[in-house]
Design a protein around this motif. Structure first.
Motif, PDB file in Angstrom:
ATOM      1  N   LYS A  37       0.836  -1.200   0.000  1.00 33.13           N
ATOM      2  CA  LYS A  37       0.000   0.000   0.000  1.00 33.13           C
ATOM      3  C   LYS A  37       0.867   1.244   0.000  1.00 33.13           C
ATOM      4  N   LYS A  38       0.331   2.308  -0.563  1.00 33.59           N
ATOM      5  CA  LYS A  38       0.981   3.628  -0.571  1.00 33.59           C
ATOM      6  C   LYS A  38       2.348   3.603  -1.239  1.00 33.59           C
ATOM      7  N   GLY A  39       2.533   2.744  -2.248  1.00 27.98           N
ATOM      8  CA  GLY A  39       3.786   2.687  -2.985  1.00 27.98           C
ATOM      9  C   GLY A  39       4.902   1.940  -2.286  1.00 27.98           C
ATOM     10  N   ARG A  40       4.588   1.305  -1.176  1.00 29.35           N
ATOM     11  CA  ARG A  40       5.607   0.549  -0.460  1.00 29.35           C
ATOM     12  C   ARG A  40       5.798  -0.814  -1.105  1.00 29.35           C
ATOM     13  N   GLU A  41       6.860  -1.493  -0.699  1.00 25.40           N
ATOM     14  CA  GLU A  41       7.159  -2.840  -1.186  1.00 25.40           C
ATOM     15  C   GLU A  41       7.236  -3.789  -0.007  1.00 25.40           C
ATOM     16  N   VAL A  42       6.810  -5.023  -0.236  1.00 19.75           N
ATOM     17  CA  VAL A  42       6.876  -6.054   0.796  1.00 19.75           C
ATOM     18  C   VAL A  42       7.873  -7.104   0.327  1.00 19.75           C
ATOM     19  N   VAL A  58       8.796  -8.079   5.335  1.00 23.92           N
ATOM     20  CA  VAL A  58       9.490  -6.834   5.650  1.00 23.92           C
ATOM     21  C   VAL A  58       8.908  -5.747   4.754  1.00 23.92           C
ATOM     22  N   PHE A  59       8.284  -4.740   5.372  1.00 22.06           N
ATOM     23  CA  PHE A  59       7.635  -3.656   4.638  1.00 22.06           C
ATOM     24  C   PHE A  59       8.609  -2.490   4.499  1.00 22.06           C
ATOM     25  N   VAL A  60       8.820  -2.070   3.255  1.00 27.02           N
ATOM     26  CA  VAL A  60       9.857  -1.091   2.936  1.00 27.02           C
ATOM     27  C   VAL A  60       9.248   0.116   2.229  1.00 27.02           C
ATOM     28  N   GLU A  61       9.679   1.307   2.642  1.00 28.16           N
ATOM     29  CA  GLU A  61       9.345   2.543   1.936  1.00 28.16           C
ATOM     30  C   GLU A  61      10.532   2.843   1.020  1.00 28.16           C
ATOM     31  N   PRO A  62      10.442   2.453  -0.272  1.00 32.38           N
ATOM     32  CA  PRO A  62      11.601   2.534  -1.167  1.00 32.38           C
ATOM     33  C   PRO A  62      11.887   3.938  -1.696  1.00 32.38           C
ATOM     34  N   ARG A  63      10.948   4.865  -1.550  1.00 40.63           N
ATOM     35  CA  ARG A  63      11.152   6.206  -2.116  1.00 40.63           C
ATOM     36  C   ARG A  63      12.051   7.069  -1.257  1.00 40.63           C
ATOM     37  N   LEU A  64      12.292   6.645  -0.019  1.00 37.68           N
ATOM     38  CA  LEU A  64      13.210   7.374   0.850  1.00 37.68           C
ATOM     39  C   LEU A  64      14.627   6.866   0.605  1.00 37.68           C
ATOM     40  N   LYS A  65      15.601   7.734   0.797  1.00 41.31           N
ATOM     41  CA  LYS A  65      16.998   7.361   0.601  1.00 41.31           C
ATOM     42  C   LYS A  65      17.763   7.597   1.883  1.00 41.31           C
ATOM     43  N   PRO A  66      18.280   6.542   2.539  1.00 45.22           N
ATOM     44  CA  PRO A  66      18.107   5.135   2.175  1.00 45.22           C
ATOM     45  C   PRO A  66      16.681   4.680   2.470  1.00 45.22           C
ATOM     46  N   PRO A  67      16.252   3.560   1.868  1.00 49.50           N
ATOM     47  CA  PRO A  67      14.906   3.051   2.117  1.00 49.50           C
ATOM     48  C   PRO A  67      14.666   2.813   3.611  1.00 49.50           C
ATOM     49  N   LEU A  68      13.410   2.984   4.030  1.00 48.11           N
ATOM     50  CA  LEU A  68      13.029   2.860   5.434  1.00 48.11           C
ATOM     51  C   LEU A  68      12.234   1.571   5.651  1.00 48.11           C
ATOM     52  N   ILE A  69      12.674   0.765   6.628  1.00 45.39           N
ATOM     53  CA  ILE A  69      11.937  -0.435   7.021  1.00 45.39           C
ATOM     54  C   ILE A  69      10.823   0.026   7.953  1.00 45.39           C
TER      55      ILE A  69
END
Length: 96
Positions: A37-42, A58-69
């Motif tokens: 959801k919301k562009g995140r990756e699992v 593991v749910f990751v917010e990939p648009r942040l640098k570095p990605p946020l778990i």
């Protein structure tokens, strides 16, 4: 993969006795990567713990640098979460 952990994810890992090594293994060698959801990756992999197979998610917010778990958990409900058709599926199972 460089990434950082949200405080919530760290609390979940500690409460559920999920090691950073387990999370590292899923992030560097995932069994699957699913859209969240919301562009995140699992990122998820099947893991064997004490003789029982689980899915470590593991749910990751990939648009942040570095990605946020964002979140981390184990489930034995493999049929609900494991997908045969994904945009990335290695089908690997990891031993703890």
């Amino acid at each position: 993969m460089d990434y950082r952990f949200d405080d919530h994810a760290v609390d979940q890992m500690n409460a559920r006795r999920i090691s950073q090594t387990m999370v590292d293994n899923v992030l560097t060698n995932p069994g699957q990567i699913l859209p969240g959801k919301k562009g995140r990756e699992v990122y998820q992999s099947k893991v064997v713990r004490h003789g029982t197979t689980f899915v470590l998610r593991v749910f990751v917010e990939p648009r942040l640098k570095p990605p946020l778990i964002i979140s981390v958990y184990l489930t034995d409900n493999i049929g609900k979460y494991w997908r045969e058709e994904t945009y990335f599926n290695t089908g690997k199972t990891q031993e703890e």
